[in-house]
Scaffold this motif. Structure first.
Motif, mmCIF file in Angstrom:
data_model
loop_
_atom_site.group_PDB
_atom_site.id
_atom_site.type_symbol
_atom_site.label_atom_id
_atom_site.label_comp_id
_atom_site.label_asym_id
_atom_site.label_seq_id
_atom_site.Cartn_x
_atom_site.Cartn_y
_atom_site.Cartn_z
ATOM 1 N N ARG A 98 0.822 -1.209 0.000
ATOM 2 C CA ARG A 98 0.000 0.000 0.000
ATOM 3 C C ARG A 98 0.857 1.260 0.000
ATOM 4 O O ARG A 98 0.572 2.219 -0.730
ATOM 5 C CB ARG A 98 -0.911 0.002 1.224
ATOM 6 C CG ARG A 98 -2.013 -1.043 1.211
ATOM 7 C CD ARG A 98 -2.728 -1.075 2.550
ATOM 8 N NE ARG A 98 -3.874 -1.980 2.554
ATOM 9 C CZ ARG A 98 -4.547 -2.305 3.660
ATOM 10 N NH1 ARG A 98 -4.164 -1.819 4.836
ATOM 11 N NH2 ARG A 98 -5.582 -3.127 3.583
ATOM 12 N N ASN A 106 -8.778 4.552 0.338
ATOM 13 C CA ASN A 106 -9.395 3.237 0.451
ATOM 14 C C ASN A 106 -10.912 3.404 0.404
ATOM 15 O O ASN A 106 -11.496 4.073 1.249
ATOM 16 C CB ASN A 106 -8.969 2.582 1.768
ATOM 17 C CG ASN A 106 -9.526 1.180 1.945
ATOM 18 O OD1 ASN A 106 -10.031 0.842 3.008
ATOM 19 N ND2 ASN A 106 -9.427 0.352 0.927
ATOM 20 N N ARG A 136 -11.446 6.020 3.316
ATOM 21 C CA ARG A 136 -10.466 5.931 4.404
ATOM 22 C C ARG A 136 -9.086 6.306 3.895
ATOM 23 O O ARG A 136 -8.622 5.766 2.888
ATOM 24 C CB ARG A 136 -10.458 4.501 4.947
ATOM 25 C CG ARG A 136 -9.287 4.162 5.863
ATOM 26 C CD ARG A 136 -9.265 2.649 6.108
ATOM 27 N NE ARG A 136 -8.056 2.215 6.799
ATOM 28 C CZ ARG A 136 -7.675 0.945 6.926
ATOM 29 N NH1 ARG A 136 -8.425 -0.016 6.388
ATOM 30 N NH2 ARG A 136 -6.560 0.636 7.545
ATOM 31 N N GLU A 137 -8.420 7.218 4.592
ATOM 32 C CA GLU A 137 -7.034 7.540 4.268
ATOM 33 C C GLU A 137 -6.188 6.316 4.608
ATOM 34 O O GLU A 137 -6.282 5.770 5.703
ATOM 35 C CB GLU A 137 -6.568 8.761 5.064
ATOM 36 C CG GLU A 137 -5.370 9.479 4.477
ATOM 37 C CD GLU A 137 -4.068 8.688 4.581
ATOM 38 O OE1 GLU A 137 -3.271 8.732 3.628
ATOM 39 O OE2 GLU A 137 -3.869 8.019 5.632
ATOM 40 N N LEU A 138 -5.323 5.897 3.689
ATOM 41 C CA LEU A 138 -4.704 4.583 3.823
ATOM 42 C C LEU A 138 -3.186 4.586 3.972
ATOM 43 O O LEU A 138 -2.611 3.580 4.362
ATOM 44 C CB LEU A 138 -5.080 3.725 2.604
ATOM 45 C CG LEU A 138 -4.869 2.223 2.714
ATOM 46 C CD1 LEU A 138 -5.733 1.630 3.812
ATOM 47 C CD2 LEU A 138 -5.173 1.542 1.389
ATOM 48 N N SER A 139 -2.536 5.685 3.675
ATOM 49 C CA SER A 139 -1.063 5.639 3.660
ATOM 50 C C SER A 139 -0.416 6.513 4.719
ATOM 51 O O SER A 139 0.793 6.693 4.717
ATOM 52 C CB SER A 139 -0.545 6.046 2.273
ATOM 53 O OG SER A 139 -0.923 7.372 1.967
ATOM 54 N N TYR A 143 -0.631 4.221 11.679
ATOM 55 C CA TYR A 143 -0.030 2.979 11.192
ATOM 56 C C TYR A 143 1.350 3.215 10.574
ATOM 57 O O TYR A 143 2.134 2.271 10.423
ATOM 58 C CB TYR A 143 -0.928 2.315 10.149
ATOM 59 C CG TYR A 143 -2.221 1.751 10.703
ATOM 60 C CD1 TYR A 143 -2.444 1.654 12.069
ATOM 61 C CD2 TYR A 143 -3.225 1.324 9.853
ATOM 62 C CE1 TYR A 143 -3.621 1.150 12.569
ATOM 63 C CE2 TYR A 143 -4.412 0.808 10.348
ATOM 64 C CZ TYR A 143 -4.607 0.723 11.712
ATOM 65 O OH TYR A 143 -5.788 0.214 12.199
ATOM 66 N N TYR A 166 -0.642 13.636 10.599
ATOM 67 C CA TYR A 166 -1.205 13.967 9.290
ATOM 68 C C TYR A 166 -0.790 15.367 8.891
ATOM 69 O O TYR A 166 -0.819 16.294 9.707
ATOM 70 C CB TYR A 166 -2.743 13.878 9.292
ATOM 71 C CG TYR A 166 -3.252 12.503 8.988
ATOM 72 C CD1 TYR A 166 -3.123 11.969 7.709
ATOM 73 C CD2 TYR A 166 -3.844 11.720 9.972
ATOM 74 C CE1 TYR A 166 -3.567 10.682 7.424
ATOM 75 C CE2 TYR A 166 -4.297 10.443 9.687
ATOM 76 C CZ TYR A 166 -4.150 9.928 8.408
ATOM 77 O OH TYR A 166 -4.583 8.660 8.130
ATOM 78 N N ASP A 246 -9.826 8.928 8.868
ATOM 79 C CA ASP A 246 -8.390 8.672 8.810
ATOM 80 C C ASP A 246 -8.153 7.165 8.789
ATOM 81 O O ASP A 246 -9.091 6.362 8.712
ATOM 82 C CB ASP A 246 -7.662 9.366 9.971
ATOM 83 C CG ASP A 246 -7.903 8.694 11.323
ATOM 84 O OD1 ASP A 246 -8.620 7.677 11.397
ATOM 85 O OD2 ASP A 246 -7.366 9.205 12.333
ATOM 86 N N ASN A 247 -6.903 6.766 8.849
ATOM 87 C CA ASN A 247 -6.538 5.359 8.690
ATOM 88 C C ASN A 247 -7.067 4.488 9.824
ATOM 89 O O ASN A 247 -7.707 3.452 9.586
ATOM 90 C CB ASN A 247 -5.007 5.257 8.596
ATOM 91 C CG ASN A 247 -4.547 4.052 7.794
ATOM 92 O OD1 ASN A 247 -5.302 3.113 7.563
ATOM 93 N ND2 ASN A 247 -3.310 4.080 7.347
ATOM 94 N N ASP A 251 -10.402 1.981 9.635
ATOM 95 C CA ASP A 251 -10.228 0.545 9.807
ATOM 96 C C ASP A 251 -11.308 -0.006 10.723
ATOM 97 O O ASP A 251 -11.966 -1.022 10.424
ATOM 98 C CB ASP A 251 -8.832 0.281 10.389
ATOM 99 C CG ASP A 251 -8.403 -1.167 10.285
ATOM 100 O OD1 ASP A 251 -9.207 -2.008 9.841
ATOM 101 O OD2 ASP A 251 -7.249 -1.462 10.645
ATOM 102 N N SER A 271 -8.342 0.391 -3.257
ATOM 103 C CA SER A 271 -7.353 1.341 -2.752
ATOM 104 C C SER A 271 -6.723 2.025 -3.952
ATOM 105 O O SER A 271 -6.087 1.374 -4.786
ATOM 106 C CB SER A 271 -6.291 0.627 -1.915
ATOM 107 O OG SER A 271 -6.887 -0.037 -0.818
#
Length: 360
Positions: A98, A106, A136-139, A143, A166, A246-247, A251, A271
């Protein structure tokens, strides 16, 4: 004849079984729409660790970057839990993929097929017709934020560190995706964060508001605290259209919403980044307890392929056909996870047969 380069990453557990059903649907699309899928497979997760000593090799990553779309099934399982170095765990391969692809957006639809409304943990009237899209923000976020790790404390003991981080640019680009998606749907975005206790959440709220006011005033924007969003998903889920998160919160919240639809095994995801290949994967995990038994539900993987047709291959008509076939198949047969009285119980291949029958 148009040729598309498709990379399959079956991964672990039930991954190879459900991927086999996706390949059957791909073959139907090739024949019905006069296209060619140049398909290759690669290893990821525990399977890659066992064969190559890493959950994602550089060679597999390079091939993924060159694809038009990547279809990933699932990774992980007890075989590797706590038995590999943390940076070699199966999930590390997925996170690296990812991150390297920079698929920051996502898309997770929580769609309740009418045939499954009674399979939800909520009453039919709360979920029939449910159609939510999580963006959803994924990168970024907790995480991936630095510093992170487990450290010894000077006076004894240890501390685990993860950083929620962020930038305004990261927030703006994911918010833009949410607003664009809302314009194509019902025109409503709920932006979920914890601005009351987290500075990253406060920045999130401020930047989403500024973007909305400057470019997307035609879309209705509502801010909601993530914990309240969780409660509202159970109380009145049909109030939502697009949920921007957000991530971390994405999730959690999208998995909670998944169960409203009747089964986690029904939900796909996409994604996407800026111009590179999209990564498509079912929301469910590797289900190692049923791996190899031929009873896994392949529909989330098939619906993920439909999302690839729509978002990466510009084949919206084919995507509509696949999604309609899944809906029709559910009126006739069910795998064990969604079985109900009055329906034939089938396995993985049987559900694939039903989808292909509906496709005609």
């Amino acid at each position: 004849m148009t040729t598309y380069n498709i990379m399959l990453l079956p991964g672990d557990g039930i991954g190879p079984e459900i991927t086999a059903e996706v390949r059957r649907v791909m073959a139907w699309v090739e024949k019905a729409h006069g296209v060619t899928f140049d398909v290759s497979e690669g290893l990821i997760g525990g399977a890659a660790y066992d064969a190559e000593g890493t959950p994602l090799s550089d060679e597999t990553l390079d091939r993924a970057k060159a694809a038009d779309a990547i279809l990933l099934a699932c990774v992980g399982g007890p075989k590797w839990d706590g038995k590999t170095a943390y940076d070699k765990r199966p999930e590390a391969g997925l996170l690296r993929l990812r991150k390297e692809l920079d698929v920051f957006a996502n898309l997770r639809p929580a769609l309740c097929f009418d045939a499954l409304a009674d399979a939800s943990s909520l009453k039919r009237e709360f979920v029939a017709g449910l159609d939510i899209l999580f963006v959803r923000e994924l990168s970024g976020g907790v995480y991936f934020g630095e510093p992170r790790g487990i450290e010894d404390l000077p006076g004894g003991g240890r501390v685990g560190i993860n950083t929620q981080r962020y930038t305004d640019a990261e927030i703006i680009r994911i918010a833009r995706v949410a607003f664009e998606m809302a314009r194509k749907r019902r025109g409503l975005v709920h932006s979920a964060e914890k601005s009351n206790v987290m500075e990253s959440g406060l920045l999130w709220r401020e930047e989403v508001t500024k973007l909305h006011d400057a470019e997307y005033s035609d879309v209705k924007l509502e801010h909601i605290l993530a914990d309240n969003c969780a409660m509202q998903l159970v109380k009145a889920p049909k109030q939502f259209d697009v949920i921007l998160t957000d991530n971390l919160f994405g999730d959690i919240l999208s998995d909670a919403a998944a169960m409203l639809t009747g089964s986690l095994g029904m939900l796909p995801s996409a994604s996407l980044g800026d111009g590179g290949p999209g990564l498509y994967e079912p929301v469910h995990g590797s289900a190692p307890d049923i791996a190899g038994k031929g009873i896994a539900n392949p529909l989330a993987a098939i619906l993920s392929f439909a999302m690839a047709l729509r978002y990466s291959l510009d084949m919206g008509d084919a995507a509509d056909q696949v999604e309609a076939a899944v809906s029709q198949a559910l009126n006739e047969v069910r795998t064990g996870d969604i079985w109900a009285e009055g329906f034939d119980r089938v396995g993985t291949t049987g559900m694939g047969d039903a989808v292909l029958k509906a496709l005609g």
